[in-house]
Each structure stands twice: as structure tokens, then as C-alpha cells.
Design an enzyme around this catalytic site. Structure first.
Site, mmCIF file in Angstrom:
data_model
loop_
_atom_site.group_PDB
_atom_site.id
_atom_site.type_symbol
_atom_site.label_atom_id
_atom_site.label_comp_id
_atom_site.label_asym_id
_atom_site.label_seq_id
_atom_site.Cartn_x
_atom_site.Cartn_y
_atom_site.Cartn_z
ATOM 1 N N GLY A 12 -7.209 43.004 34.670
ATOM 2 C CA GLY A 12 -8.399 42.156 34.640
ATOM 3 C C GLY A 12 -9.652 42.972 34.370
ATOM 4 N N ASP A 13 -10.758 42.267 34.141
ATOM 5 C CA ASP A 13 -12.048 42.913 33.895
ATOM 6 C C ASP A 13 -12.032 43.825 32.672
ATOM 7 O OD1 ASP A 13 -12.915 41.669 36.249
ATOM 8 O OD2 ASP A 13 -12.212 43.341 37.463
ATOM 9 N N GLU A 14 -11.280 43.452 31.662
ATOM 10 C CA GLU A 14 -11.187 44.282 30.457
ATOM 11 C C GLU A 14 -12.320 43.994 29.474
ATOM 12 O OE1 GLU A 14 -8.801 42.140 31.363
ATOM 13 O OE2 GLU A 14 -6.964 43.218 31.850
ATOM 14 N N LYS A 16 -12.964 40.557 28.618
ATOM 15 C CA LYS A 16 -12.456 39.392 27.886
ATOM 16 C C LYS A 16 -13.580 38.442 27.487
ATOM 17 C CE LYS A 16 -9.619 38.402 31.284
ATOM 18 N NZ LYS A 16 -9.619 39.630 32.104
ATOM 19 N N ASN A 38 -11.470 32.545 40.197
ATOM 20 C CA ASN A 38 -11.350 33.972 40.519
ATOM 21 C C ASN A 38 -11.746 34.837 39.330
ATOM 22 O OD1 ASN A 38 -9.082 32.978 39.178
ATOM 23 N ND2 ASN A 38 -7.608 34.253 40.251
ATOM 24 N N GLY A 40 -14.117 36.249 36.256
ATOM 25 C CA GLY A 40 -15.542 36.491 36.093
ATOM 26 C C GLY A 40 -15.791 36.949 34.671
ATOM 27 N N HIS A 41 -16.224 36.031 33.809
ATOM 28 C CA HIS A 41 -16.397 36.370 32.403
ATOM 29 C C HIS A 41 -17.882 36.359 32.044
ATOM 30 C CE1 HIS A 41 -11.971 35.042 31.587
ATOM 31 N NE2 HIS A 41 -12.079 36.043 32.436
ATOM 32 N N GLN A 224 -7.792 37.080 34.355
ATOM 33 C CA GLN A 224 -7.072 38.187 35.002
ATOM 34 C C GLN A 224 -6.398 39.061 33.924
ATOM 35 O OE1 GLN A 224 -6.372 34.782 36.645
ATOM 36 N NE2 GLN A 224 -8.354 35.350 37.448
ATOM 37 N N VAL A 299 -17.837 40.731 38.983
ATOM 38 C CA VAL A 299 -18.737 39.605 38.695
ATOM 39 C C VAL A 299 -18.619 38.553 39.801
ATOM 40 C CG1 VAL A 299 -19.166 37.691 37.083
ATOM 41 C CG2 VAL A 299 -18.550 39.940 36.200
ATOM 42 N N GLY A 302 -18.574 41.069 43.622
ATOM 43 C CA GLY A 302 -19.484 42.200 43.771
ATOM 44 C C GLY A 302 -18.800 43.479 44.251
ATOM 45 N N ARG A 303 -17.457 43.439 44.373
ATOM 46 C CA ARG A 303 -16.741 44.619 44.865
ATOM 47 C C ARG A 303 -16.754 45.752 43.835
ATOM 48 N NH1 ARG A 303 -10.951 42.382 46.395
ATOM 49 N NH2 ARG A 303 -11.388 41.097 44.579
ATOM 50 N N LYS A 304 -16.757 46.983 44.355
ATOM 51 C CA LYS A 304 -16.688 48.144 43.487
ATOM 52 C C LYS A 304 -15.267 48.250 42.944
ATOM 53 C CE LYS A 304 -17.776 53.038 43.800
ATOM 54 N NZ LYS A 304 -18.109 54.154 44.660
ATOM 55 N N ARG A 305 -15.142 48.457 41.636
ATOM 56 C CA ARG A 305 -13.804 48.567 41.050
ATOM 57 C C ARG A 305 -13.301 50.003 41.124
ATOM 58 N NH1 ARG A 305 -16.041 45.345 35.937
ATOM 59 N NH2 ARG A 305 -16.058 43.255 36.823
HETATM 60 P P1 IMO Z 1 -11.037 38.407 35.327
HETATM 61 O O1 IMO Z 1 -10.654 37.149 34.610
HETATM 62 C C1 IMO Z 1 -9.811 41.444 38.147
HETATM 63 C C2 IMO Z 1 -7.345 40.246 41.549
HETATM 64 C C3 IMO Z 1 -7.943 40.334 42.931
HETATM 65 C C4 IMO Z 1 -6.709 40.671 43.747
HETATM 66 C C5 IMO Z 1 -5.628 39.841 43.066
HETATM 67 C C6 IMO Z 1 -5.337 38.506 43.735
HETATM 68 O O2 IMO Z 1 -12.495 38.536 35.590
HETATM 69 O O3 IMO Z 1 -10.472 39.597 34.662
HETATM 70 P P2 IMO Z 1 -6.622 36.185 43.778
HETATM 71 O O4 IMO Z 1 -7.978 35.819 44.301
HETATM 72 O O5 IMO Z 1 -6.440 35.897 42.323
HETATM 73 O O6 IMO Z 1 -5.508 35.646 44.611
HETATM 74 O O7 IMO Z 1 -6.540 37.789 43.953
HETATM 75 O O8 IMO Z 1 -6.084 39.608 41.747
HETATM 76 N N1 IMO Z 1 -8.115 39.450 40.579
HETATM 77 C C7 IMO Z 1 -8.832 39.976 39.566
HETATM 78 N N2 IMO Z 1 -9.085 41.251 39.238
HETATM 79 N N3 IMO Z 1 -10.300 40.483 37.369
HETATM 80 C C8 IMO Z 1 -10.047 39.193 37.637
HETATM 81 O O9 IMO Z 1 -10.390 38.199 36.800
HETATM 82 C C9 IMO Z 1 -9.313 38.884 38.812
HETATM 83 N N4 IMO Z 1 -8.904 37.743 39.418
HETATM 84 C C10 IMO Z 1 -8.161 38.103 40.476
HETATM 85 O O10 IMO Z 1 -8.909 41.353 43.007
HETATM 86 O O11 IMO Z 1 -6.375 42.027 43.583
HETATM 87 MG MG MG Z 2 -13.594 39.897 36.537
#
Ligand code: IMO
Ligand code: MG
Length: 430
Positions: A12-14, A16, A38, A40-41, A224, A299, A302-305
Site C-alpha cells: 500500500g501507499d505506493e 496509486k 482504510n 488514503g489516495h 492497499q 494519509v 497519520g502513522r509514521k511508515r
Molecule cells: P492505500 O490504499 C497501507 C494496512 C494497515 C494494517 C493492515 C490491516 O492508501 O494504499 P485494515 O484497517 O485494512 O484492517 O488494516 O492493512 N492498510 C494499509 N496500508 N495503505 C493502505 O491503503 C492500507 N489500508 C490498510 O496499516 O497493517
Molecule cells: Mg495509504
């Protein structure tokens, strides 16, 4: 012309959001097919920043149809809030540009509470979820007791559905020693939200098939990343949905042939939020530096990645589990100025060398990265719009990544600005 699925190729967080926005200019329809708020785009359009969690990125562009498919878990309150936030930024959202699957399952406040309760209770595995209620809502869907969007259109039948749901949840509540939920409070809340979300409801499977047959271009927006997939990810440190490309079809009611091209998004390094294995994680000042330069803060929460080097083993695996045709490589500029850059090319596990991520939780925790060192570059890649703008060493890095993951780079993103993008192959051309 091919319909395109965009999926995260890491955790996630690439980046997208930017890529989906960039592609949405050429699309007629943008569809979310899994996950919920969940995600954050972040989109930056003409200097204005839009943060989306639940709505497909297409909504911010006039003339695009945004669709939320049945594979999404929908928090109606979060939907209403996000629509209001965007309206305040001048984005108009109506039945004309947003449709939501009538058979999508809802996230209720009780799901959010249960999610948080499990994360804080100290018993069981802490996942580090976003605490949005995603996991508990999917549990109820699979458990065949979910409230779905269409149920808000039939308020007479709703009380019985709430009773069925509470038979399960109140048993859990008693187990935790907590006060039981009141059916009337849940009913009142849903009845109040109903007129605000029902205008968007539609039979999405039919709508999308009609659009497809009419030759409209569909962009499927994954949330994700493939390593957070419930089956193919780092279980149990995953999200509760399928995040791989195959889900794009089932998550909105289309057949698999509706998908023409799979674009995987990968960062030039690796990040992860929450708990779970991360073989190339850096605990030193290099990791700190990458995090600062890349502004690696969530996003949504607010957690540090957590930050580390590019892991070619993982992306090579997601290229296969998602059938990725090409990669959009993002945030290359964050690696500008490093003397050497490391790339993980294999793992060592209990004295053996392996070329993939093993499925078992214990083995995933024990793998150690085998690195290849690549010479860095001193020039800047930030804002580059053609290969000629890139330092020769940066091109070498990109070429090496392509070789290692077994997929070509179709797009290279060199800043959050949409136009700072190098196009190698247009995904819509298949
Ligand atoms: P985008 O679309 C990064 C992670 C959470 C946790 C795990 C399970 O912005 O890339 P959840 O609330 O889904 O049950 O949490 O998945 N997680 C993400 N990490 N980007 C995201 O979305 C995420 N959505 C969930 O941090 O490890
Ligand atoms: Mg995200």
C-alpha cells in the site's frame, strides 16, 4: 482499447492516487472494487490537494463516472462526510457521477468499535489496522449477517436484519464484559443516513456491463497492496479483502475478460504501516532519511511508515499473483543523492537461499535479505518528464528493477504533480 486495473504491488501507499488520477483523464468510468475507507489516495490537481479514502479518484474530474462496487465495505457515515468535504472543495457529487452497488455490505459503528477493541485488548495478534472496522465488516459479510446498502431502502425489513446481526455481536460484547448494543439506536442511525446515500444506489454489475459494451473505458482503482491480500499477503498481517487484480472483476460483478491490462504501482523503495514482516526494513538513519524525504506518514491515520530498500523478491511475486503487465514506478526522486542503493534480490532462510516469500508466518519473520548494491546518482530526477532528463545511473537502477521483477516499467512518476510523469507504454493500449 483495454480496461485497466491499477493495483498496489507492495504494502500500500505506493502512490496509486496520482497514477489513477493521471490515467482517469483517459477513462470514462473509475471503479473501486475492494477495501473501504482504510485507503488514503492523494491527488494534486492544479495545486489543489484532494484526499480520498472511499470515493474513487475519478469523482474529482468533471464528466467521469465514479463507481463503488460490491467488493467494497461501505461506511455510510464516512461516505457522507467525504462527500461533504469534497463539496467544500468545489467538487459536486450527484447520482450523475457516483453510483454505489446495491449489494455492497455496510460498515457500522459496531465494526469500528470491535476493530479498535481487538487492537487494544492485548489478547490475540495486533495487526496495526486503520481501525475503520474493515475486518469486522468483511467477517459479517462472509458470515452472511451483514446489512447491505439495499437494506436501507426497505426499512420495514431492517429491524429483523439488525436483530440477526446483534445476536452475534452482543454475544461477543458479553464475552468482553461490555454493555450490549441497542437495536433501536442502530436502526435510527441507519434510517437517518438512508436518504443521504440511497440516491447513489444502483445495480452496478448491469451498469458496468452496459458501459463496457458501449465501448466506454473502465479504470479499476485498487486500494492497499498485493502484499496485504487476505490470501496472497503476509497473513495474518493483511487487510481483510482481496487486493490482487483478479478481485477487480468479482468486486463489481464483471467477468474476468473485462480486464485488459494490469498496472502494478511500486515505489522505488519499500514502506509498510502496521505490524508484520518486512525483510528490507531499515532501522538506521538511511531509513529515517527516506521516510523524511518521502514524507512517509499515513494519509488516513497519520502513522509514521516503516521504510526500507526496494524488495525485488516481493514485487516479482506480486507481478505473478496479480498478473501485472507493467509497473508504474513512483518516488524515484527520493533516492536522489545516495552513494549506493541496495536492492533485495533473494532471501536467506535457515541457511538456504530462496527466490520467493514463503507462505508461513514463522518463515516470513525469519527471512533475511540478500542485497545487490547499485551505484547511486548525484543529479536530480525530481520533476523529470523524459528519459533524457534522468541521470544515466538512475536509468540503470530502473532497468535493473525491471529485470529483477520480470515486468517492464510502463510509467515513471518523478513528483506528486501529475505532469511529472514519463510515459513508456499507455496501459489503455493493452
Ligand atoms: P492505500 O490504499 C497501507 C494496512 C494497515 C494494517 C493492515 C490491516 O492508501 O494504499 P485494515 O484497517 O485494512 O484492517 O488494516 O492493512 N492498510 C494499509 N496500508 N495503505 C493502505 O491503503 C492500507 N489500508 C490498510 O496499516 O497493517
Ligand atoms: Mg495509504
Amino acid at each position: 482499447m483495454a480496461n485497466v486495473v491499477v493495483v498496489g504491488a507492495q504494502w500500500g501507499d505506493e502512490g496509486k492516487g496520482k497514477i489513477v488520477d493521471w490515467l482517469s483523464e483517459q477513462a470514462d468510468v473509475v471503479v473501486r472494487f475492494q477495501g473501504g475507507h482504510n485507503a488514503g489516495h492523494t491527488l494534486v490537481i492544479d495545486g489543489e490537494t484532494y484526499k480520498l479514502s472511499l470515493l474513487p479518484s475519478g469523482v474529482v474530474r468533471p464528466g467521469k463516472l465514479a463507481v463503488i462496487g460490491n467488493g467494497v465495505v461501505l461506511d455510510p457515515q464516512a461516505l457522507v462526510d467525504e462527500i461533504e468535504r469534497l463539496s467544500a472543495q468545489g467538487v459536486s457529487i450527484t447520482h450523475d457521477n457516483l453510483r454505489i452497488a446495491d449489494n455492497a455490505s455496510l460498515i457500522l459503528p459496531l465494526h469500528r468499535e470491535l476493530d479498535a477493541l481487538r487492537e487494544t485488548s492485548g489478547s490475540g495478534t495486533k495487526i496495526g489496522t486503520t481501525r475503520r472496522g474493515i475486518g469486522p465488516a468483511y467477517e459479517d459479510k462472509v458470515g452472511r449477517r451483514a446489512i447491505r446498502l439495499m437494506d436501507l431502502a426497505d426499512l420495514d425489513s431492517l429491524p429483523a436484519k439488525i436483530e440477526r446481526l446483534l445476536a452475534h455481536h452482543n454475544a461477543l460484547r458479553r464475552g468482553f464484559g461490555l454493555e450490549e448494543f441497542s437495536a433501536t439506536a442502530i436502526y435510527d442511525e441507519l434510517a437517518a443516513l438512508a436518504p443521504r446515500v440511497l440516491p447513489y444506489m444502483d445495480a452496478v454489475w448491469r451498469l458496468l456491463d452496459d458501459e463496457r459494451r458501449a465501448g466506454k473505458r473502465i479504470l479499476f482503482e485498487g486500494a492497499q497492496g498485493a502484499l496485504l491480500d487476505i490470501d496472497h499477503g503476509t497473513y495474518p498481517f493483511v487487510t481483510s479483502s482481496h487486493t490482487v487484480a483478479g478481485q477487480a472483476a468479482t468486486g463489481c460483478g464483471l467477468g474476468p475478460k473485462a480486464i485488459g491490462y494490469v498496472l502494478g504501482i511500486a515505489k522505488a523503495y519499500t514502506t509498510r504501516v502496521g505490524e508484520g514482516p518486512f525483510p528490507t526494513e531499515l532501522f538506521d538513519e538511511t531509513g529515517e532519511l527516506i521516510g523524511q524525504r518521502g514524507r512517509e506518514f499515513g494519509v488516513v491515520t497519520g502513522r509514521k511508515r516503516r521504510c526500507g530498500w526496494f524488495d525485488a523478491v516481493l514485487v516479482r511475486q506480486t507481478v505473478r499473483t496479480s498478473g501485472i503487465d507493467g509497473i508504474a514506478l513512483t518516488k524515484l526522486d527520493i533516492l536522489d543523492g545516495f552513494d549506493t542503493i541496495k536492492v533485495c534480490v533473494g532471501y536467506r532462510l535457515d541457511g538456504r537461499e530462496i527466490d520467493h516469500l514463503p507462505a508461513s508466518q514463522g518463515a516470513q519473520a525469519r527471512v533475511e535479505p540478500i542485497y545487490e548494491e547499485i551505484e547511486g546518482w548525484s543529479g536530480s530526477t525530481a520533476g523529470a518528464r523524459s528519459w533524457a532528463d534522468l541521470p544515466a545511473q538512475a536509468i540503470k537502477y530502473v532497468r535493473r528493477i525491471e529485470e529483477l521483477i520480470g515486468a517492464p516499467v510502463a510509467l515513471l512518476s518523478t513528483s506528486p504533480e501529475r505532469d511529472d510523469t514519463i510515459l513508456v507504454h499507455n496501459p489503455f493500449e493493452g
